[in-house]
Design a protein around this motif. Structure first.
Motif, PDB file in Angstrom:
ATOM      1  N   THR A 278       0.813  -1.223   0.000  1.00 39.93           N
ATOM      2  CA  THR A 278       0.000   0.000   0.000  1.00 39.93           C
ATOM      3  C   THR A 278       0.844   1.270   0.000  1.00 39.93           C
ATOM      4  O   THR A 278       0.327   2.354  -0.248  1.00 39.93           O
ATOM      5  N   ASP A 279       2.145   1.156   0.300  1.00 33.24           N
ATOM      6  CA  ASP A 279       3.015   2.328   0.241  1.00 33.24           C
ATOM      7  C   ASP A 279       3.362   2.643  -1.207  1.00 33.24           C
ATOM      8  O   ASP A 279       3.162   1.830  -2.112  1.00 33.24           O
TER       9      ASP A 279
ATOM     10  N   LEU B  64      -5.756  13.636  -8.789  1.00 36.34           N
ATOM     11  CA  LEU B  64      -5.736  13.533  -7.332  1.00 36.34           C
ATOM     12  C   LEU B  64      -6.969  12.830  -6.785  1.00 36.34           C
ATOM     13  O   LEU B  64      -6.957  12.338  -5.650  1.00 36.34           O
ATOM     14  N   TYR B  65      -8.039  12.795  -7.564  1.00 36.16           N
ATOM     15  CA  TYR B  65      -9.289  12.184  -7.090  1.00 36.16           C
ATOM     16  C   TYR B  65      -9.155  10.672  -6.947  1.00 36.16           C
ATOM     17  O   TYR B  65      -9.675  10.089  -5.998  1.00 36.16           O
ATOM     18  N   ARG B  66      -8.478  10.052  -7.895  1.00 36.08           N
ATOM     19  CA  ARG B  66      -8.410   8.593  -7.870  1.00 36.08           C
ATOM     20  C   ARG B  66      -7.422   8.105  -6.815  1.00 36.08           C
ATOM     21  O   ARG B  66      -6.522   8.838  -6.389  1.00 36.08           O
ATOM     22  N   GLU B  67      -7.589   6.867  -6.391  1.00 34.58           N
ATOM     23  CA  GLU B  67      -6.632   6.272  -5.466  1.00 34.58           C
ATOM     24  C   GLU B  67      -5.407   5.847  -6.258  1.00 34.58           C
ATOM     25  O   GLU B  67      -5.511   5.297  -7.348  1.00 34.58           O
ATOM     26  N   TYR B  68      -4.251   6.097  -5.702  1.00 36.65           N
ATOM     27  CA  TYR B  68      -3.022   5.759  -6.407  1.00 36.65           C
ATOM     28  C   TYR B  68      -1.903   5.534  -5.399  1.00 36.65           C
ATOM     29  O   TYR B  68      -1.960   5.979  -4.255  1.00 36.65           O
ATOM     30  N   ARG B  69      -0.863   4.841  -5.868  1.00 41.90           N
ATOM     31  CA  ARG B  69       0.371   4.695  -5.094  1.00 41.90           C
ATOM     32  C   ARG B  69       1.488   5.519  -5.688  1.00 41.90           C
ATOM     33  O   ARG B  69       2.475   5.814  -5.019  1.00 41.90           O
ATOM     34  N   CYS B  70       1.342   5.850  -6.973  1.00 42.14           N
ATOM     35  CA  CYS B  70       2.385   6.594  -7.670  1.00 42.14           C
ATOM     36  C   CYS B  70       1.727   7.681  -8.516  1.00 42.14           C
ATOM     37  O   CYS B  70       0.838   7.396  -9.323  1.00 42.14           O
ATOM     38  N   LEU B  71       2.155   8.922  -8.319  1.00 42.98           N
ATOM     39  CA  LEU B  71       1.588  10.076  -9.016  1.00 42.98           C
ATOM     40  C   LEU B  71       2.625  10.618  -9.994  1.00 42.98           C
ATOM     41  O   LEU B  71       3.755  10.933  -9.602  1.00 42.98           O
ATOM     42  N   LEU B  72       2.234  10.722 -11.270  1.00 39.58           N
ATOM     43  CA  LEU B  72       3.137  11.172 -12.324  1.00 39.58           C
ATOM     44  C   LEU B  72       2.581  12.455 -12.932  1.00 39.58           C
ATOM     45  O   LEU B  72       1.514  12.448 -13.553  1.00 39.58           O
TER      46      LEU B  72
ATOM     47  N   ALA C 211       1.549  14.133  -1.089  1.00 44.66           N
ATOM     48  CA  ALA C 211       2.580  13.104  -1.245  1.00 44.66           C
ATOM     49  C   ALA C 211       2.795  12.340   0.059  1.00 44.66           C
ATOM     50  O   ALA C 211       3.131  11.158   0.055  1.00 44.66           O
ATOM     51  N   LYS C 212       2.598  13.045   1.190  1.00 43.21           N
ATOM     52  CA  LYS C 212       2.766  12.387   2.485  1.00 43.21           C
ATOM     53  C   LYS C 212       1.616  11.432   2.788  1.00 43.21           C
ATOM     54  O   LYS C 212       1.774  10.449   3.508  1.00 43.21           O
ATOM     55  N   LYS C 213       0.430  11.724   2.220  1.00 39.88           N
ATOM     56  CA  LYS C 213      -0.745  10.896   2.510  1.00 39.88           C
ATOM     57  C   LYS C 213      -1.735  11.047   1.362  1.00 39.88           C
ATOM     58  O   LYS C 213      -2.361  12.096   1.214  1.00 39.88           O
TER      59      LYS C 213
ATOM     60  N   GLY D  40      -4.432   7.153   2.466  1.00 44.25           N
ATOM     61  CA  GLY D  40      -3.776   7.442   3.723  1.00 44.25           C
ATOM     62  C   GLY D  40      -2.331   7.014   3.790  1.00 44.25           C
ATOM     63  O   GLY D  40      -1.713   7.054   4.858  1.00 44.25           O
ATOM     64  N   LYS D  41      -1.746   6.603   2.662  1.00 41.59           N
ATOM     65  CA  LYS D  41      -0.362   6.144   2.628  1.00 41.59           C
ATOM     66  C   LYS D  41       0.498   7.128   1.830  1.00 41.59           C
ATOM     67  O   LYS D  41       0.004   7.814   0.944  1.00 41.59           O
ATOM     68  N   PRO D  42       1.804   7.195   2.120  1.00 42.22           N
ATOM     69  CA  PRO D  42       2.672   8.082   1.342  1.00 42.22           C
ATOM     70  C   PRO D  42       2.812   7.581  -0.091  1.00 42.22           C
ATOM     71  O   PRO D  42       3.041   6.394  -0.320  1.00 42.22           O
ATOM     72  N   ALA D  43       2.657   8.486  -1.049  1.00 42.04           N
ATOM     73  CA  ALA D  43       2.758   8.127  -2.455  1.00 42.04           C
ATOM     74  C   ALA D  43       4.144   8.475  -2.981  1.00 42.04           C
ATOM     75  O   ALA D  43       4.832   9.342  -2.451  1.00 42.04           O
ATOM     76  N   THR D  44       4.559   7.769  -4.021  1.00 44.76           N
ATOM     77  CA  THR D  44       5.748   8.131  -4.770  1.00 44.76           C
ATOM     78  C   THR D  44       5.323   9.113  -5.858  1.00 44.76           C
ATOM     79  O   THR D  44       4.374   8.849  -6.598  1.00 44.76           O
TER      80      THR D  44
END
Length: 268
Positions: free
Chosen positions: A17-18, A173-181, A205-207, A211-215
């Motif tokens: 999830t991170d 930003l609306y969708r759930e993601y682990r990595c934002l490009l 980026a922190k949450k 609720g997890k930190p994204a890359t």
């Protein structure tokens, strides 16, 4: 038609999830229709889990190509891009893409309401408004005839360039993601709005939504948008010529220092 990227029956699915840790190992890439024109040459770098990594370089330096490789819109050579230790080519493509949120340089908006362009699916009104606020769109809502329910027209013709970019950012930003490009998504916003966006993106980026930190990989030619990144990769004609924090790069002669002097007015 044979797919360019056939799915593997036993593709690896990631369930952490991170934010993912991404590693580039001697990545060299040329498009198949121009094999002699190398776009990325021997790139070796780390994109650590949960960190904001900036990507800087002149037009044609390979920044967007690198984004396309990480999303696997195009395939890199085997054993050159790794996600959490796995060759990216061995990942289940659908599983990998569900963990990404990509905001392109040239976003496409539909002739729907602003809210529907942000959500692109099932509506969660609270989350939609949070994304709109994070994307610094709130001040614009009063100027629109029906706020978030304003129909923006095909390709967002009712909106300014900056508003279109921020609507696309809210969508990402609306969708759930682990990595934002983010591919140069701040080029059409003014300096004051840019600072608000950078602060918001640092917090996001922190949450992220889960609720997890994204890359986060942030492509920008405006160094004020990159100065708070953990690490900045500097590309020049497909080569990684430098990397480090904003402060470190300012101490070394090169394109980054030159660009900072020019953009901050010190070079005039």
């Amino acid at each position: 038609t044979v797919p360019d990227r056939p799915e593997q029956e036993d593709g690896i699915e990631l369930h952490n999830t991170d934010g993912p840790h991404i590693e580039l190992k001697n990545l060299t890439f040329a498009y198949p229709d121009a094999p002699d024109k190398v776009i990325l040459s021997n790139i070796t770098a780390q994109i650590p889990s949960g960190q904001v990594v900036g990507l800087f370089g002149k037009t044609g330096s390979g920044k967007t190509t690198l984004i396309r490789i990480i999303t696997r819109s195009i395939n890199p050579p085997a054993n050159s891009v790794f996600v959490e230790g796995h060759d990216i080519l061995k990942l289940d493509l659908q599983n990998w893409r569900t963990q990404l949120s990509v905001v392109p340089q040239q976003p496409f908006l539909f002739s729907e309401t602003l809210a529907e362009n942000v959500v692109m699916g099932d509506m969660n009104h609270q989350r939609m408004m949070e994304a709109v606020e994070t994307a610094a769109l709130n001040p614009d809502l009063d100027a629109l005839p029906n706020g978030v329910d304003t129909v923006v027209g095909q390709r967002g013709i009712m909106l300014s360039g900056g508003q279109r970019q921020r609507t696309a950012l809210a969508r990402g930003l609306y969708r759930e993601y682990r990595c934002l490009l983010l591919d140069d998504v701040l080029s059409a916003v003014d300096h004051k709005t840019e600072q608000k966006l950078i602060a918001s993106l640092e917090e996001r980026a922190k949450k992220n939504v889960s609720g997890k930190p994204a890359t986060t990989l942030l492509v920008s030619n405006r160094l004020s948008a990159l100065r708070h990144a953990h690490t900045i990769l500097v590309l020049d004609e497909g080569h990684l010529i430098d990397q480090g924090s904003h402060e470190e790069l300012l101490q070394r002669a090169g394109p980054y220092q030159d660009a900072w002097n020019h953009q901050s007015g010190e070079g005039t």
